[in-house]
Enzyme design. Structure first.
Site, PDB file in Angstrom:
ATOM      1  N   LYS A 126       0.881  -1.147   0.018  1.00 28.33           N
ATOM      2  CA  LYS A 126       0.042   0.060  -0.010  1.00 28.33           C
ATOM      3  C   LYS A 126       1.016   1.210  -0.022  1.00 28.33           C
ATOM      4  O   LYS A 126       0.551   2.147  -0.824  1.00 28.33           O
ATOM      5  CB  LYS A 126      -0.940  -0.026   1.100  1.00 28.33           C
ATOM      6  CG  LYS A 126      -2.006  -1.307   1.016  1.00 28.33           C
ATOM      7  CD  LYS A 126      -2.895  -1.278   2.107  1.00 28.33           C
ATOM      8  CE  LYS A 126      -3.921  -2.265   2.228  1.00 28.33           C
ATOM      9  NZ  LYS A 126      -3.241  -3.790   1.768  1.00 28.33           N
ATOM     10  N   LYS A 161      -8.190   1.487   5.732  1.00 30.38           N
ATOM     11  CA  LYS A 161      -7.802  -0.102   5.634  1.00 30.38           C
ATOM     12  C   LYS A 161      -6.203  -0.287   6.415  1.00 30.38           C
ATOM     13  O   LYS A 161      -5.457   0.789   6.513  1.00 30.38           O
ATOM     14  CB  LYS A 161      -7.654  -0.540   4.161  1.00 30.38           C
ATOM     15  CG  LYS A 161      -6.820   0.435   3.224  1.00 30.38           C
ATOM     16  CD  LYS A 161      -6.775  -0.056   1.766  1.00 30.38           C
ATOM     17  CE  LYS A 161      -6.280   0.887   0.767  1.00 30.38           C
ATOM     18  NZ  LYS A 161      -6.178   0.511  -0.464  1.00 30.38           N
ATOM     19  N   ARG A 211      -6.872  -5.638 -11.743  1.00 31.17           N
ATOM     20  CA  ARG A 211      -5.564  -6.177 -11.465  1.00 31.17           C
ATOM     21  C   ARG A 211      -4.796  -6.038 -12.689  1.00 31.17           C
ATOM     22  O   ARG A 211      -5.267  -6.730 -13.675  1.00 31.17           O
ATOM     23  CB  ARG A 211      -5.698  -7.298 -10.880  1.00 31.17           C
ATOM     24  CG  ARG A 211      -4.449  -8.459 -10.785  1.00 31.17           C
ATOM     25  CD  ARG A 211      -3.257  -7.622 -10.193  1.00 31.17           C
ATOM     26  NE  ARG A 211      -3.505  -7.479  -8.562  1.00 31.17           N
ATOM     27  CZ  ARG A 211      -3.496  -8.112  -7.506  1.00 31.17           C
ATOM     28  NH1 ARG A 211      -3.307  -9.488  -7.700  1.00 31.17           N
ATOM     29  NH2 ARG A 211      -4.009  -7.675  -6.434  1.00 31.17           N
ATOM     30  N   ARG A 226     -12.020  -6.955 -10.881  1.00 29.85           N
ATOM     31  CA  ARG A 226     -13.155  -7.519  -9.741  1.00 29.85           C
ATOM     32  C   ARG A 226     -14.004  -6.610  -9.292  1.00 29.85           C
ATOM     33  O   ARG A 226     -13.879  -5.795  -8.755  1.00 29.85           O
ATOM     34  CB  ARG A 226     -11.864  -7.892  -8.759  1.00 29.85           C
ATOM     35  CG  ARG A 226     -10.999  -9.045  -9.305  1.00 29.85           C
ATOM     36  CD  ARG A 226      -9.565  -8.591  -8.553  1.00 29.85           C
ATOM     37  NE  ARG A 226      -8.934  -7.688  -8.603  1.00 29.85           N
ATOM     38  CZ  ARG A 226      -7.851  -7.104  -7.566  1.00 29.85           C
ATOM     39  NH1 ARG A 226      -7.441  -8.074  -6.844  1.00 29.85           N
ATOM     40  NH2 ARG A 226      -7.721  -6.070  -7.716  1.00 29.85           N
ATOM     41  N   ARG A 234     -15.779  -3.767  -1.595  1.00 27.66           N
ATOM     42  CA  ARG A 234     -14.545  -4.429  -1.876  1.00 27.66           C
ATOM     43  C   ARG A 234     -14.740  -5.387  -3.228  1.00 27.66           C
ATOM     44  O   ARG A 234     -15.701  -6.279  -3.370  1.00 27.66           O
ATOM     45  CB  ARG A 234     -14.232  -5.354  -0.782  1.00 27.66           C
ATOM     46  CG  ARG A 234     -14.101  -4.382   0.531  1.00 27.66           C
ATOM     47  CD  ARG A 234     -13.879  -5.356   1.591  1.00 27.66           C
ATOM     48  NE  ARG A 234     -14.964  -6.089   1.894  1.00 27.66           N
ATOM     49  CZ  ARG A 234     -14.984  -7.112   2.748  1.00 27.66           C
ATOM     50  NH1 ARG A 234     -13.803  -7.450   3.305  1.00 27.66           N
ATOM     51  NH2 ARG A 234     -16.083  -7.997   2.842  1.00 27.66           N
ATOM     52  N   ASP A 274      -2.980  -2.509  -8.590  1.00 31.73           N
ATOM     53  CA  ASP A 274      -4.573  -2.517  -8.512  1.00 31.73           C
ATOM     54  C   ASP A 274      -4.946  -1.028  -8.856  1.00 31.73           C
ATOM     55  O   ASP A 274      -4.473  -0.042  -8.423  1.00 31.73           O
ATOM     56  CB  ASP A 274      -4.874  -2.793  -6.953  1.00 31.73           C
ATOM     57  CG  ASP A 274      -4.703  -4.240  -6.697  1.00 31.73           C
ATOM     58  OD1 ASP A 274      -4.664  -4.927  -7.417  1.00 31.73           O
ATOM     59  OD2 ASP A 274      -4.910  -4.674  -5.601  1.00 31.73           O
ATOM     60  N   GLU A 282      -2.820   0.262  -5.341  1.00 30.60           N
ATOM     61  CA  GLU A 282      -1.776  -0.859  -4.400  1.00 30.60           C
ATOM     62  C   GLU A 282      -0.996  -1.270  -5.582  1.00 30.60           C
ATOM     63  O   GLU A 282      -1.031  -1.378  -6.572  1.00 30.60           O
ATOM     64  CB  GLU A 282      -2.459  -1.937  -3.814  1.00 30.60           C
ATOM     65  CG  GLU A 282      -3.512  -1.419  -2.685  1.00 30.60           C
ATOM     66  CD  GLU A 282      -3.962  -2.488  -1.918  1.00 30.60           C
ATOM     67  OE1 GLU A 282      -3.274  -3.871  -1.801  1.00 30.60           O
ATOM     68  OE2 GLU A 282      -5.040  -2.689  -0.967  1.00 30.60           O
ATOM     69  N   ASN A 284       1.193  -4.632  -5.686  1.00 31.11           N
ATOM     70  CA  ASN A 284       1.292  -5.989  -4.811  1.00 31.11           C
ATOM     71  C   ASN A 284       2.653  -6.779  -5.600  1.00 31.11           C
ATOM     72  O   ASN A 284       2.681  -6.883  -6.617  1.00 31.11           O
ATOM     73  CB  ASN A 284       0.107  -7.026  -5.413  1.00 31.11           C
ATOM     74  CG  ASN A 284      -1.104  -6.505  -4.718  1.00 31.11           C
ATOM     75  OD1 ASN A 284      -1.735  -6.750  -3.726  1.00 31.11           O
ATOM     76  ND2 ASN A 284      -2.082  -5.569  -5.630  1.00 31.11           N
TER      77      ASN A 284
END
Length: 318
Positions: A126, A161, A211, A226, A234, A274, A282, A284
């Site tokens: 993050k 978060k 993603r 997603r 979410r 993301d 984000e 990842n």
């Protein structure tokens, strides 16, 4: 020339055959001629400073009834493997950090580690995104509940978060009425003892949390959006989101262009960005997923792209 590849992963017997990205990467490696060796996190150790592992030869199959076969366990010097994939899912805890130290010893002894252990430690998924402010929504990282309240008052609609979660765990949407804001901040910050992130809410989440996979600095031309369930904010598949593969937009490609040079510089060969709407949220680096879904939708071979990048580096080492 054939090479050896070790994988450090969660128990292979418990993975989801249809969705598991690590399995897709291992199948691609096997097709590329790599000899595979399997390790779980607890198999790694240091012996007088030398990186070692209790590993087993591994074969993988495209068969939902039997997707792997393991050989007998043997003690292996990790530095003698040509490359290793670190694919253990978060949480990014002390045990994960200790594993990166062991893998860093293997790296010093000659193995190519994907992703680079130092980068795994340095690049919180993050906070790393915040080093590209031109790509991100308005955000704050703080454990000061007054500052976090002020952020909510300014933006009215915000997401809060934890910095170490995955799969949408612990993500809260605080709407303009501020209902339960105090309780949420107390819980997430452990009453001011833990840093968290606040982001301005991005309404485009309704169209999906995308993603985007980046292999050796190059974007895969398709992403997996997603899409949240009704009433959810979410999009994570682990939180009930629905996956829909799509081509990248011009904005998606621009975000990748902003981030890619830093990824290559840090030795991050396989990364998942993301993106919600116009914004990077984000980066990842630990165990990016969604390979199987994108491959199935568009006939890509993302694992093959990664193995090609790995092989190129091994060939250059001579």
């Amino acid at each position: 020339m054939s090479y050896s590849l070790g994988v450090v992963m969660d128990p292979i017997a418990k993975i989801n055959f249809k969705k598991d990205t690590t399995l897709a990467l291992l199948q691609a490696a096997q097709r590329s001629g790599f000899a595979l060796f399997y390790f779980e996190q607890g198999d790694l150790y240091l012996d007088n400073g030398r990186a070692m592992g209790r590993g087993r030869a591994l074969q993988v199959f495209d068969d939902p009834a039997r997707w792997f076969e393991l050989g007998e366990a043997t003690e292996l010097p990790l530095g003698e493997l040509d490359t290793m994939l670190m694919r253990v899912d978060p949480p990014f805890d002390n045990e994960y950090i200790y594993s990166t130290y062991i893998l860093e010893a293997a790296e010093r002894e000659g193995a190519l580690i994907v992703n680079k252990p130092q980068a795994l430690r340095d690049c919180n998924e993050k906070i790393f995104a915040t080093t590209f402010p031109q790509c991100c929504p308005p955000l704050i990282v703080s454990r000061d509940m007054q500052k976090l309240r002020e952020f909510h008052n300014l933006h009215r609609d915000a997401i809060f978060k934890p910095l170490d979660g995955m799969g949408g765990t612990g993500v809260f949407h605080c709407k303009p009425d501020g209902a339960n804001l105090g309780a949420i901040l107390e819980m997430l910050t452990d009453r001011g003892r833990r840093q968290i992130m606040g982001q301005r809410y991005i309404p485009a989440i309704k169209n999906g949390d995308k993603r985007i996979l980046v292999v050796d600095g190059e974007a895969v031309p398709y992403c997996l959006a997603r899409i949240p369930e009704a009433g959810e904010t979410r999009g994570n598949l682990a939180a009930g989101g629905r996956g829909e593969a799509r081509p990248l937009t011009d904005r998606d490609r621009w975000i990748v262009e902003q981030v890619a040079p830093s990824l290559k510089e840090r030795g991050l060969l396989f990364v998942g960005l993301d993106v919600i709407g116009e914004y990077l949220t984000e980066i990842n680096v630990t165990s990016p997923t969604c390979v199987r879904e994108i491959d199935a939708a568009y006939g890509t071979d993302i694992g093959g792209l990664l193995m090609s990048a790995v092989t190129d580096r091994l060939d250059q080492k001579g």
